[in-house]
Design an enzyme around this catalytic site. Structure first.
Site, PDB file in Angstrom:
ATOM      1  N   ARG A   1      -4.063  -4.279   6.096  1.00 30.54           N
ATOM      2  CA  ARG A   1      -3.356  -3.287   5.287  1.00 30.54           C
ATOM      3  C   ARG A   1      -2.495  -2.393   6.183  1.00 30.54           C
ATOM      4  O   ARG A   1      -2.875  -2.047   7.289  1.00 30.54           O
ATOM      5  CB  ARG A   1      -4.384  -2.446   4.523  1.00 30.54           C
TER       6      ARG A   1
ATOM      7  N   ARG B   1       5.942  -2.497   7.788  1.00 28.37           N
ATOM      8  CA  ARG B   1       5.384  -3.745   7.264  1.00 28.37           C
ATOM      9  C   ARG B   1       5.481  -4.861   8.307  1.00 28.37           C
ATOM     10  O   ARG B   1       4.624  -5.729   8.379  1.00 28.37           O
ATOM     11  CB  ARG B   1       6.133  -4.155   5.991  1.00 28.37           C
TER      12      ARG B   1
ATOM     13  N   ARG C   1      11.264   0.254  -8.688  1.00 27.85           N
ATOM     14  CA  ARG C   1      11.254   1.644  -8.215  1.00 27.85           C
ATOM     15  C   ARG C   1      12.652   2.249  -8.344  1.00 27.85           C
ATOM     16  O   ARG C   1      12.811   3.388  -8.777  1.00 27.85           O
ATOM     17  CB  ARG C   1      10.801   1.696  -6.746  1.00 27.85           C
TER      18      ARG C   1
ATOM     19  N   HIS D   1      12.025  -6.949   1.666  1.00 23.72           N
ATOM     20  CA  HIS D   1      11.161  -5.973   0.990  1.00 23.72           C
ATOM     21  C   HIS D   1      10.729  -4.994   2.068  1.00 23.72           C
ATOM     22  O   HIS D   1       9.856  -5.277   2.869  1.00 23.72           O
ATOM     23  CB  HIS D   1       9.938  -6.662   0.381  1.00 23.72           C
TER      24      HIS D   1
ATOM     25  N   THR E   1      -0.935   1.532  -1.665  1.00 23.95           N
ATOM     26  CA  THR E   1      -0.295   1.438  -2.980  1.00 23.95           C
ATOM     27  C   THR E   1      -1.014   0.327  -3.745  1.00 23.95           C
ATOM     28  O   THR E   1      -1.486  -0.628  -3.133  1.00 23.95           O
ATOM     29  CB  THR E   1       1.212   1.097  -2.913  1.00 23.95           C
TER      30      THR E   1
END
Length: 332
Positions: A99, A106, A169, A193, A248
């Site tokens: 995570r 990311r 979003r 992304h 999230t």
């Protein structure tokens, strides 16, 4: 005297119990369970399988969902760390992996998650050789490439959740700015992304009315209304939510269920999702990036050719170069 069941029920058919619309979720963390509950509440599957390596957590999550069976229409919910439980899945959603920590990019997760995928993907392929793979773990574009390589599947069946959430979003924030529900606010975020995603300002519209035609400075530095900040907020939103609640989950779960619906019901809706875009926009490497894709029962059947400005195209190319730079170093 037979059992209560024997006295109550006369069996008239010996049935073969193979599922027809089975979905598997790999990883029962916050994201995996948000995907699971969102899929269950959309009645997309006749069987849901959960897989994870932490057996107590896995069994607990399965039982918790099973206890809600009365309120759901998915008759079979199963789990195991053994991938045999996933057999005959139509769709496998992969959320397993390390995570993102607070402030962590990311892209930083990549090698840790590649190693996890080396175990997961062959097991999925073994039991559901004809499934569609929907990759959610980050960095999603690179891991979709990894899943494609490890699975040997044709590219139409390996899909990354990509910018489906970023675009959602964006449309939410656009709606807040205009006082209109996000479903009536149209706008697409493409590319990676994450931090180098590309907003396509030329296509931003409400009821077919282009916002750029009303306000040519839209999305530029000289924009008095600072629409560029809307995209900036999209990029920063995950980091902010992680900072506030640690991870999230709900929005990505809903986003994944939206994609699952298009696949399971063969809707052929267009979504900004991660696919192999070699040959488009001057990109010549095996890079996965989000572009608008037609999504149905065979996965991604077609790609919509978006007209991009020179700047947008170069930003997409930059995204691709960044990702390829990381991909070519990966140890399989």
């Amino acid at each position: 005297m037979g059992t209560v069941k024997d006295q109550l029920i006369l069996n008239v058919l010996k049935e073969e119990q193979t599922p027809h619309n089975k979905i598997t979720v790999v990883g029962v963390g916050a994201v995996g369970m948000a995907c699971a509950i969102s899929i269950l509440m959309k009645d997309l599957a006749d069987e849901l399988a959960l897989v994870d390596v932490i057996e107590d957590k896995l069994k607990g999550e399965m039982m918790d969902l099973q206890h809600g069976s009365l309120f759901l229409k998915t008759p079979k919910i199963v789990s195991s760390k053994d991938y045999a439980v996933t057999a005959n899945s139509k769709l496998v959603v992969i959320t397993a992996g390390a995570r993102q920590q607070e402030g962590e990019s990311r892209l930083n997760l990549v090698q840790r998650n590649v190693n996890i995928f080396k175990f997961i993907i062959p097991n999925i392929v073994k039991y559901s050789p004809n499934c569609k793979l929907l990759v959610v773990s980050n960095p999603v574009d690179i891991l979709t490439y990894v899943a494609w390589k490890l699975s040997g599947f044709p590219k139409n069946r390996v899909i990354g959740s990509g910018c489906n959430l970023d675009s959602a979003r964006f449309r939410y924030l656009m709606g807040e700015k205009l006082g209109i529900h996000s479903s009536s606010c149209h706008g697409w975020i493409l590319g990676e992304h994450g931090d180098s995603s590309v907003p396509v300002w030329s296509g931003v519209n409400v009821a077919g009315v282009s916002l750029k035609s009303l306000h040519p400075a839209l999305g530029t530095d000289s924009d008095s209304e600072q629409w560029k900040d809307v995209h900036k907020q999209v990029v920063e939103s995950a980091y902010e939510v992680i900072k506030l609640k640690g991870y999230t989950s709900w929005a990505i779960g809903l986003s994944v269920a939206d994609l699952a619906e298009s696949i399971m019901k063969n809707l052929r809706r267009v979504h900004p999702i991660s696919t192999m875009i070699k040959g488009l926009y001057g990109i010549n490497e095996d890079v996965f990036l989000s572009v608008p894709c037609i999504l149905g029962q065979n996965g991604i059947s077609d790609v919509v050719k978006v007209t991009l400005t020179t700047e947008e195209e170069s930003r997409l190319k930059q995204s691709a170069d960044t990702l390829w730079g990381i991909q070519k170093e990966l140890q399989f």
